[in-house]
Design an enzyme around this catalytic site. Structure first.
Site: not given
Lengths: 176, 172
Positions: A60, A62-64, A67
């Site tokens: 998703s 935002i997660c990318s 991280l």
């Protein structure tokens, strides 16, 4: 699997914060798959500071970002000899593909079986969404939680809190 | 709250008057499509605020996701030695689809940068001090993606869409 970062939850953000483990307590040990064939335990890296990045889901947007920021900050983390571990309920296969796609240079651990067990142990699981919340933990060299932060799922917290917490760790790793 | 660290200083790439009451900082990646999308909005905002704003660009190349991001930042740093950083910056975003060593050479040539210096830099490695300083300050400041904006030192959450409101608030 269809977990999205902005599914609602019965727990409000305030009550969720109460559940998250506090600084000063022992960090629960964990053993999770880092790849389809290998597991990693927290006790294997005792003696180094450990940064745990709990996040809802691979793939998703935002997660990318979150991280990728931590991956870009790796040189700064390495100055503290810190080990960086990402944790979500995705399978080891998803992690492998995701890490490769985004060029991530740290282990993503799979909190898949039993689902969310480690996230629950740290107080960061969202049962309504079926995913981990967005939580950061800094664990000191004696395996105690030195700092932690819970973020709203829609907000990427960045790495500044983690870096400040690592700066504040005693150099000799003593508990004080 | 995530605060810019270090504050804007001598080594930064600044557009606008030093005494402007509002400072807008962007951490950007030349290969990032969201950064490119932000460019026309920034142009409008800078025109709107005129001398009331100074704009600062700091590098945050997400090297793992964007293999050309760091190589693209290097000719911009070379251009800054000749006070032509902003022209290089604009060209890199305009030609984002063509990021490549050939493009960088064309940009240097069109800006009149000494090609010999460009060639030497390609051979010996560009001056990366500024880029590396930015790469270290980014995580410390709380950069949480590209682009990340700071208005008067405070991180703006929500990307370029949230910047107009943040600026209006700062102008009050």
């Amino acid at each position: 699997m269809e977990a999205t970062c902005d599914q609602g939850s019965d727990l409000t953000e305030d009550s969720a914060v109460e559940h998250v483990l506090d600084a000063g307590v022992d960090a629960p040990d964990l053993t999770l798959r880092a790849t389809p064939d290998q597991s990693l335990s927290l006790r294997e890296v005792r003696g180094c500071p450990v940064v745990l990045v709990f996040y809802p889901a691979d793939w998703s947007a935002i997660c990318s970002d979150e991280l990728s920021i931590f991956s870009a900050a790796l040189p700064l983390l390495r100055k503290h000899d810190a080990v960086l571990l990402g944790i979500s309920v995705d399978s080891a296969w998803s992690h492998q593909a995701f890490a490769q796609e985004h060029g991530l240079h740290f282990d993503l651990l799979s909190d898949f079986e039993s689902k969310g067990a480690v996230s629950r142990a740290y107080g960061g699981y969202d049962p309504a969404a079926g995913t981990s919340r967005r939580a950061l933990f800094v664990i000191d060299r004696d395996s105690k939680i030195a700092w932690r932060e819970l973020s709203p799922v829609a907000l990427n917290p960045g790495a500044d809190g983690v870096l400040e917490a690592l700066d504040a760790l005693p150099a000799d790793g003593g508990a004080g | 709250m995530s605060l810019l660290e270090p504050p804007v200083g001598d080594g930064d790439r600044v557009l606008g008057p030093a005494a402007a009451p509002i400072t807008l900082v962007e951490y950007g990646d030349f290969q990032c499509p969201y950064c490119r999308e932000a460019e026309p909005v920034l142009e409008e905002l800078l025109a709107e605020y005129g001398d009331g704003i100074r704009f600062v660009f700091r590098n945050f190349p997400l090297e793992d996701a964007h293999p050309q991001a760091l190589p693209a930042a290097e000719p911009a740093e070379l251009a800054s030695r000749y006070d032509r950083f902003w022209e290089a910056h604009d060209l890199l975003f305009e030609y984002q689809d063509e990021l490549s060593p050939e493009l960088y050479a064309r940009i240097c040539e069109s800006l009149g940068l000494p090609l010999r210096e460009f060639d030497a830099a390609v051979r010996n490695g560009f001056d990366r001090d500024r880029i590396e300083a930015d790469l270290e300050s980014g995580p410390r400041s709380g950069v949480n993606g590209t682009p990340t904006f700071f208005v008067n030192g405070a991180r703006v959450d929500g990307g370029i869409r949230a910047v107009p409101q943040a600026l209006a608030f700062a102008a009050e």
